[in-house]
Design a protein around this motif. Sequence first.
Motif, PDB file in Angstrom:
ATOM      1  N   SER A 104     -14.263  44.120  35.635  1.00 11.80           N
ATOM      2  CA  SER A 104     -13.268  43.947  36.696  1.00 11.80           C
ATOM      3  C   SER A 104     -12.034  43.311  36.100  1.00 11.80           C
ATOM      4  N   GLY A 105     -10.885  43.856  36.430  1.00 13.74           N
ATOM      5  CA  GLY A 105      -9.668  43.246  35.915  1.00 13.74           C
ATOM      6  C   GLY A 105      -8.439  44.047  36.272  1.00 13.74           C
ATOM      7  N   THR A 106      -7.311  43.546  35.801  1.00 15.89           N
ATOM      8  CA  THR A 106      -6.019  44.183  36.082  1.00 15.89           C
ATOM      9  C   THR A 106      -5.688  45.172  34.970  1.00 15.89           C
ATOM     10  N   VAL A 107      -5.287  46.374  35.368  1.00 13.55           N
ATOM     11  CA  VAL A 107      -4.950  47.399  34.376  1.00 13.55           C
ATOM     12  C   VAL A 107      -3.633  47.021  33.705  1.00 13.55           C
ATOM     13  N   ILE A 108      -3.686  46.892  32.374  1.00 13.20           N
ATOM     14  CA  ILE A 108      -2.450  46.570  31.638  1.00 13.20           C
ATOM     15  C   ILE A 108      -1.686  47.863  31.365  1.00 13.20           C
ATOM     16  N   SER A 109      -2.396  48.855  30.836  1.00 12.80           N
ATOM     17  CA  SER A 109      -1.728  50.145  30.603  1.00 12.80           C
ATOM     18  C   SER A 109      -2.761  51.254  30.446  1.00 12.80           C
ATOM     19  N   THR A 110      -2.305  52.466  30.752  1.00 17.83           N
ATOM     20  CA  THR A 110      -3.135  53.652  30.554  1.00 17.83           C
ATOM     21  C   THR A 110      -2.587  54.386  29.346  1.00 17.83           C
ATOM     22  N   ARG A 111      -3.405  54.564  28.322  1.00 19.72           N
ATOM     23  CA  ARG A 111      -2.944  55.213  27.098  1.00 19.72           C
ATOM     24  C   ARG A 111      -3.591  56.574  26.949  1.00 19.72           C
ATOM     25  N   LEU A 112      -3.231  57.249  25.838  1.00 18.19           N
ATOM     26  CA  LEU A 112      -3.724  58.614  25.640  1.00 18.19           C
ATOM     27  C   LEU A 112      -5.250  58.644  25.493  1.00 18.19           C
ATOM     28  N   PHE A 113      -5.822  57.620  24.865  1.00 21.83           N
ATOM     29  CA  PHE A 113      -7.262  57.644  24.615  1.00 21.83           C
ATOM     30  C   PHE A 113      -8.034  56.546  25.348  1.00 21.83           C
ATOM     31  N   SER A 114      -7.350  55.559  25.850  1.00 22.64           N
ATOM     32  CA  SER A 114      -8.086  54.447  26.462  1.00 22.64           C
ATOM     33  C   SER A 114      -7.247  53.746  27.522  1.00 22.64           C
ATOM     34  N   VAL A 115      -7.933  52.892  28.278  1.00 19.49           N
ATOM     35  CA  VAL A 115      -7.266  52.068  29.298  1.00 19.49           C
ATOM     36  C   VAL A 115      -7.468  50.610  28.908  1.00 19.49           C
ATOM     37  N   LYS A 142      -2.989  52.568  38.762  1.00 20.25           N
ATOM     38  CA  LYS A 142      -1.738  52.410  38.020  1.00 20.25           C
ATOM     39  C   LYS A 142      -1.812  51.082  37.282  1.00 20.25           C
ATOM     40  N   SER A 143      -0.913  50.892  36.354  1.00 17.98           N
ATOM     41  CA  SER A 143      -0.882  49.589  35.691  1.00 17.98           C
ATOM     42  C   SER A 143      -0.504  48.540  36.741  1.00 17.98           C
ATOM     43  N   GLY A 144      -1.202  47.425  36.690  1.00 16.01           N
ATOM     44  CA  GLY A 144      -0.997  46.371  37.690  1.00 16.01           C
ATOM     45  C   GLY A 144      -2.064  46.362  38.766  1.00 16.01           C
ATOM     46  N   ASP A 145      -2.802  47.475  38.919  1.00 12.02           N
ATOM     47  CA  ASP A 145      -3.874  47.522  39.919  1.00 12.02           C
ATOM     48  C   ASP A 145      -5.088  46.728  39.417  1.00 12.02           C
ATOM     49  N   PHE A 146      -5.835  46.205  40.373  1.00  9.89           N
ATOM     50  CA  PHE A 146      -7.077  45.502  40.025  1.00  9.89           C
ATOM     51  C   PHE A 146      -8.231  46.475  40.244  1.00  9.89           C
ATOM     52  N   VAL A 149      -9.839  43.983  27.445  1.00 11.87           N
ATOM     53  CA  VAL A 149     -10.918  44.972  27.347  1.00 11.87           C
ATOM     54  C   VAL A 149     -10.302  46.362  27.214  1.00 11.87           C
ATOM     55  N   GLN A 150     -10.797  47.110  26.232  1.00 11.93           N
ATOM     56  CA  GLN A 150     -10.334  48.478  26.043  1.00 11.93           C
ATOM     57  C   GLN A 150     -11.487  49.422  26.390  1.00 11.93           C
TER      58      GLN A 150
END
Lengths: 235, 295
Positions: B142-153, B131-135, B163-164
């Motif tokens: 390695s990093g924290t997920v900012i958002s999950t989009r239709l084509f990329s994270v 989910k967004s906020g997970d490491f 990083v996309q």
Amino acid sequence: MFGRYERDFEYSDADVKLRIDRSGTIPVYTRDCNGAHVEKYLTGDYNAIHICPVEPVNLPEEITHHLEIAFPEIVLPPEVKQTIYLKFPVETGVFFEIHREMDVLDIFSFVPTRFSLYGRPDAGVITRWYRSDLYSCVPATDLHREGVLELALVNHCATTVEISRAVFDSHHMTIFYGERVGMTATMEVWSPAIAQTTFATTPPPGCPNRSIDLYTSQKFPVGPMKGYMMESGMT
Amino acid sequence: MIAQAMPNSTEIITTLSNETSLIGTASTREVVQFFVLLILAYVIGLVIAHYLKLRLSHKLKSDQLVLLIRFVRVILILIVVSFSLPGLLDLSITILALVFVALVAIIGLSSQNVISNMIGGLAMLYESPFKSGDFINTNDVSGTVISTRLFSVLIRTTSGVYVQIPNAQIYSSDVSNYFAHVARRYEYVVGIRYQDDVKKATAIITRILEGYTYVLVHPAPEVFVNDIDADSVRVMFRVWFPSVWARTKDDISLQTAILPRVKAALEAEGIEMPYAHREILFTTPIVTQPGPGGK
């Protein structure tokens, strides 16, 4: 220490020193305890300051809203109801009142915090952990450090169960204070691995004053009271 | 038989020439009807979005919910367009089918990556590996997920780099989510000298860990000798922390919170952490000769 104070107030004892300094242009709230000094500037025209015990799951930062009390193992035969007394840690909340609305100003405690895991890492919950002895009557406590939990154990299942811990959801906690800090709760055992804990809203003897519910004062939405279902055992 | 059933080229050309009115004369009523349907689809999309927010806001993260709502609304608009447009433009089913097949072929060939990313995004929405906020750690990032989009994270690394990563790439590779569970275990190792008391060292480390607020009581910390190497006796300790708290820290912060306390406590009790050293024995006596100037 617990109670309602007018706008100018100062309290000090061996453990803590609380004060609102209104000599400057902006009132300043200060707290000195545990070797720490906290200072907050108060804006807005507040009417009064309230100090009371709050749900003991806020320090040092909000990690969980579950309280776990571990105690010596007790054996409960089938269809038996037994009342026991446990101690729980006290956290003190300082609230300021503006137009009959309460807002949290400060929370502090003299009791060290420990955390634990109830259940599995993938399906359990983090709890604020506290170790208590087991008492058959109301024990003597230090008002600012420990409260008394009157816990009614009810075994609904057909087998004898062993219980050495109870987990509570602080969203439904109702804390009272007076001669001591107190709560009343029930733990209904449905099977050797499943029990439900709920809080009563009636004040225990010697605790006539109801504390300000932290979650209500912070306008958090709290669902209907269902208690906490312990599904990972009781020992 | 097949040859008789198949139309010849002349018949196909005749059929097409009879249906060549690709854009017919649409009446005002039909045009208004089309736009009314579009608005209706838009409004229904809003209603469904509201319903989804009510029903799923506590189950899905906001970015996942937004992705789902967008997908549903696009599908609704596409349904309206695909049902209304042929009538409006007076397209025959044959022509429409041909155009559709051609479009699918063109899109399929030219946009393989786009489609696979979209499918990957929908698959991740369903499986929710993070989910967004997970490491997380994936594709050597390695990093924290900012958002999950239709084509990329979108990921923010610990050094603050944006990083996309395309969804298809993430979906087809290993993903480690460090904060998916409520608690997480960390391991640390310290080396002590051979002559030091191992029991005393483990007791000291246990005491330090039990006095640290965020070390979980259950599962209890484990302290044990896990190796005896050339220079030291290596004492490992395994500690569980609440993930919610660890989420705000990185591994280095945890180490700086724990290891200095352990080192100070061990040294205070006379237990030292040795550095690597070698003892060299010469089988023959070494003859030293004076250097220049008699030194």
